[in-house]
Design an enzyme around this catalytic site. Sequence first.
Site, PDB file in Angstrom:
ATOM      1  N   SER A 127     -19.116 -24.606  17.378  1.00  0.00           N
ATOM      2  CA  SER A 127     -17.891 -23.868  17.074  1.00  0.00           C
ATOM      3  C   SER A 127     -17.061 -23.666  18.328  1.00  0.00           C
ATOM      4  O   SER A 127     -17.607 -23.611  19.444  1.00  0.00           O
ATOM      5  CB  SER A 127     -18.298 -22.510  16.498  1.00  0.00           C
ATOM      6  OG  SER A 127     -17.216 -21.636  16.497  1.00  0.00           O
ATOM      7  N   TYR A 154     -24.102 -14.277  16.519  1.00  0.00           N
ATOM      8  CA  TYR A 154     -23.831 -15.568  15.854  1.00  0.00           C
ATOM      9  C   TYR A 154     -23.324 -16.591  16.879  1.00  0.00           C
ATOM     10  O   TYR A 154     -23.848 -17.701  16.982  1.00  0.00           O
ATOM     11  CB  TYR A 154     -22.799 -15.401  14.728  1.00  0.00           C
ATOM     12  CG  TYR A 154     -22.216 -16.725  14.276  1.00  0.00           C
ATOM     13  CD1 TYR A 154     -22.985 -17.621  13.546  1.00  0.00           C
ATOM     14  CD2 TYR A 154     -20.918 -17.098  14.635  1.00  0.00           C
ATOM     15  CE1 TYR A 154     -22.461 -18.861  13.163  1.00  0.00           C
ATOM     16  CE2 TYR A 154     -20.401 -18.328  14.257  1.00  0.00           C
ATOM     17  CZ  TYR A 154     -21.167 -19.204  13.518  1.00  0.00           C
ATOM     18  OH  TYR A 154     -20.659 -20.420  13.160  1.00  0.00           O
ATOM     19  N   LYS A 158     -24.940 -20.380  18.594  1.00  0.00           N
ATOM     20  CA  LYS A 158     -24.322 -21.708  18.766  1.00  0.00           C
ATOM     21  C   LYS A 158     -24.515 -22.190  20.205  1.00  0.00           C
ATOM     22  O   LYS A 158     -24.848 -23.352  20.454  1.00  0.00           O
ATOM     23  CB  LYS A 158     -22.830 -21.664  18.399  1.00  0.00           C
ATOM     24  CG  LYS A 158     -22.563 -21.442  16.914  1.00  0.00           C
ATOM     25  CD  LYS A 158     -23.059 -22.596  16.065  1.00  0.00           C
ATOM     26  CE  LYS A 158     -23.087 -22.298  14.594  1.00  0.00           C
ATOM     27  NZ  LYS A 158     -23.865 -23.216  13.780  1.00  0.00           N
TER      28      LYS A 158
HETATM   29  N1  LIG Z   1     -16.888 -22.155   8.275  1.00  0.00           N
HETATM   30  C1  LIG Z   1     -16.544 -21.941   9.536  1.00  0.00           C
HETATM   31  O1  LIG Z   1     -15.545 -21.274   9.812  1.00  0.00           O
HETATM   32  C2  LIG Z   1     -17.359 -22.539  10.666  1.00  0.00           C
HETATM   33  C3  LIG Z   1     -16.786 -22.653  11.945  1.00  0.00           C
HETATM   34  C4  LIG Z   1     -17.557 -23.190  12.979  1.00  0.00           C
HETATM   35  C5  LIG Z   1     -18.872 -23.593  12.750  1.00  0.00           C
HETATM   36  N2  LIG Z   1     -19.392 -23.455  11.487  1.00  0.00           N
HETATM   37  C6  LIG Z   1     -20.785 -23.862  11.270  1.00  0.00           C
HETATM   38  O2  LIG Z   1     -20.804 -24.889  10.302  1.00  0.00           O
HETATM   39  C7  LIG Z   1     -22.008 -24.815   9.537  1.00  0.00           C
HETATM   40  C8  LIG Z   1     -21.667 -24.798   8.059  1.00  0.00           C
HETATM   41  O3  LIG Z   1     -20.801 -23.701   7.799  1.00  0.00           O
HETATM   42  P1  LIG Z   1     -20.253 -23.403   6.339  1.00  0.00           P
HETATM   43  O4  LIG Z   1     -18.935 -22.715   6.511  1.00  0.00           O
HETATM   44  O5  LIG Z   1     -20.344 -24.610   5.502  1.00  0.00           O
HETATM   45  O6  LIG Z   1     -21.317 -22.308   5.878  1.00  0.00           O
HETATM   46  P2  LIG Z   1     -22.034 -22.115   4.461  1.00  0.00           P
HETATM   47  O7  LIG Z   1     -22.690 -20.782   4.509  1.00  0.00           O
HETATM   48  O8  LIG Z   1     -21.087 -22.385   3.352  1.00  0.00           O
HETATM   49  O9  LIG Z   1     -23.124 -23.279   4.482  1.00  0.00           O
HETATM   50  C9  LIG Z   1     -24.353 -23.126   5.148  1.00  0.00           C
HETATM   51  C10 LIG Z   1     -25.445 -23.505   4.157  1.00  0.00           C
HETATM   52  O10 LIG Z   1     -26.702 -23.412   4.809  1.00  0.00           O
HETATM   53  C11 LIG Z   1     -27.622 -22.822   3.923  1.00  0.00           C
HETATM   54  N3  LIG Z   1     -28.671 -22.240   4.753  1.00  0.00           N
HETATM   55  C12 LIG Z   1     -28.588 -21.186   5.610  1.00  0.00           C
HETATM   56  N4  LIG Z   1     -29.768 -20.985   6.214  1.00  0.00           N
HETATM   57  C13 LIG Z   1     -30.624 -21.937   5.753  1.00  0.00           C
HETATM   58  C14 LIG Z   1     -31.973 -22.274   5.995  1.00  0.00           C
HETATM   59  N5  LIG Z   1     -32.728 -21.558   6.839  1.00  0.00           N
HETATM   60  N6  LIG Z   1     -32.514 -23.323   5.345  1.00  0.00           N
HETATM   61  C15 LIG Z   1     -31.784 -24.052   4.469  1.00  0.00           C
HETATM   62  N7  LIG Z   1     -30.508 -23.778   4.188  1.00  0.00           N
HETATM   63  C16 LIG Z   1     -29.924 -22.741   4.819  1.00  0.00           C
HETATM   64  C17 LIG Z   1     -26.832 -21.850   3.075  1.00  0.00           C
HETATM   65  O11 LIG Z   1     -27.415 -21.599   1.822  1.00  0.00           O
HETATM   66  C18 LIG Z   1     -25.494 -22.591   2.941  1.00  0.00           C
HETATM   67  O12 LIG Z   1     -25.474 -23.398   1.768  1.00  0.00           O
HETATM   68  C19 LIG Z   1     -22.741 -23.575  10.021  1.00  0.00           C
HETATM   69  O13 LIG Z   1     -23.687 -23.967  10.979  1.00  0.00           O
HETATM   70  C20 LIG Z   1     -21.640 -22.762  10.676  1.00  0.00           C
HETATM   71  O14 LIG Z   1     -22.148 -21.907  11.670  1.00  0.00           O
HETATM   72  C21 LIG Z   1     -18.668 -22.957  10.449  1.00  0.00           C
END
Ligand SMILES: NC(=O)c1ccc[n+]([C@@H]2O[C@H](COP(=O)([O-])OP(=O)(O)OC[C@H]3O[C@@H](n4cnc5c(N)ncnc54)[C@H](O)[C@@H]3O)[C@@H](O)[C@H]2O)c1
Length: 345
Positions: A127, A154, A158
């Site tokens: 991120s 959080y 990262k």
């Molecule tokens: N959405 C944002 O703004 C953003 C920005 C930067 C980075 N990210 C990163 O991108 C990735 C995806 O984000 P997103 O927005 O799709 O989030 P999201 O919560 O929609 O998707 C994450 C998925 O991981 C699953 N999950 C969580 N812990 C788990 C585990 N221990 N085992 C198996 N499944 C697990 C959840 O059920 C969920 O379906 C994450 O790592 C997040 O930190 C997101």
Amino acid sequence: MKQTILVTGGTGFIGSHTTVELQQAGYDVVIVDNLSNSNAEVVDGIEQITGIRPAFEQVDCCDKQALEAVFAKYKNINGIIHFAASKAVGESVEKPLLYYRNNTVSLLNLLELMPVYGVKGFIFSSSCTVYGQPSKENLPVTEDAPIQEACSPYGNTKQINEEIIRDYIHSGVNIKSVILRYFNPIGAHPSALIGELPNGVPNNLIPFVTQTAMGIRNELKIFGNDYDTPDGTCIRDYIYVVDLAKAHVKAMQRVLDMDTEPIEYFNVGTGRGVSTYEVVDKFEKATGVKVNWSYAARREGDIEKVWANPDKANNVLGWKAESELEEALSTAWKWQLKLREKGVM
Ligand SMILES: NC(=O)c1ccc[n+]([C@@H]2O[C@H](COP(=O)([O-])OP(=O)(O)OC[C@H]3O[C@@H](n4cnc5c(N)ncnc54)[C@H](O)[C@@H]3O)[C@@H](O)[C@H]2O)c1
């Protein structure tokens, strides 16, 4: 032969859109998700879009034995895209250990299993939070800008995860990795068959905007209008989730099929800084729907302004954000309308 990609967190927001793009690019996909922040119906949505049902295993990545069973079952996994993580900044302040455990144990398990099962490529969801508030001369921010102390547990996960991957690769293990530093992902698939499903009160701006427009929330608060920006509100780089998903396909091709450095970092953003006020204004113009909003005091911990210099992703990864902001906002609204139609919210 088709290559197989393990997508952890594949029923989540970005993971589901990436699964679609991977399938459309000719990969087989195995999704692993514990459904802690998504639901299994997402797999149906993916199948409706692509005509191909991805394999799905409801497994917690922290459970090493269950995870290993997935590697043993799908013998020919070539690469992993690791989305699975807990991602709510506020919650991470209240429950830091939950975040440190979930986000680091999952990663360690995957990295340990990779050489055992001959998996070569690893793409990690990082991120722009790693840059904190870049100094004026570092805006737009490049991959070489200094990493700053994280503002939340959080954000710290990262940074720690990036370091774990770096140290593992430097140890000489036969793995290549691309770290993608996302800016602010928004929108939904144009089909409105998959999108973002926030749990409870949304932490991100766009779901808050669409839920306010829908009347689910009374009012959107824009936190702070006295920042050092042209209209006084914070500036971010909003990246359309389908464009972001395509960056993962490029990254996977790069680690699996090209002779490149064992670890590389790319900003995934548009290069366009947009203020919170502009987002609301553009949303209203793009959809013709009014949003009830007002200004409120600054929120603690918010970064004033950050947007990407995406030159490296454009020139080296061969990826570029294609979509206009209005287009992305329209898909977010279409998705919200679909959620209402289905009685979800
Ligand atoms: N959405 C944002 O703004 C953003 C920005 C930067 C980075 N990210 C990163 O991108 C990735 C995806 O984000 P997103 O927005 O799709 O989030 P999201 O919560 O929609 O998707 C994450 C998925 O991981 C699953 N999950 C969580 N812990 C788990 C585990 N221990 N085992 C198996 N499944 C697990 C959840 O059920 C969920 O379906 C994450 O790592 C997040 O930190 C997101």
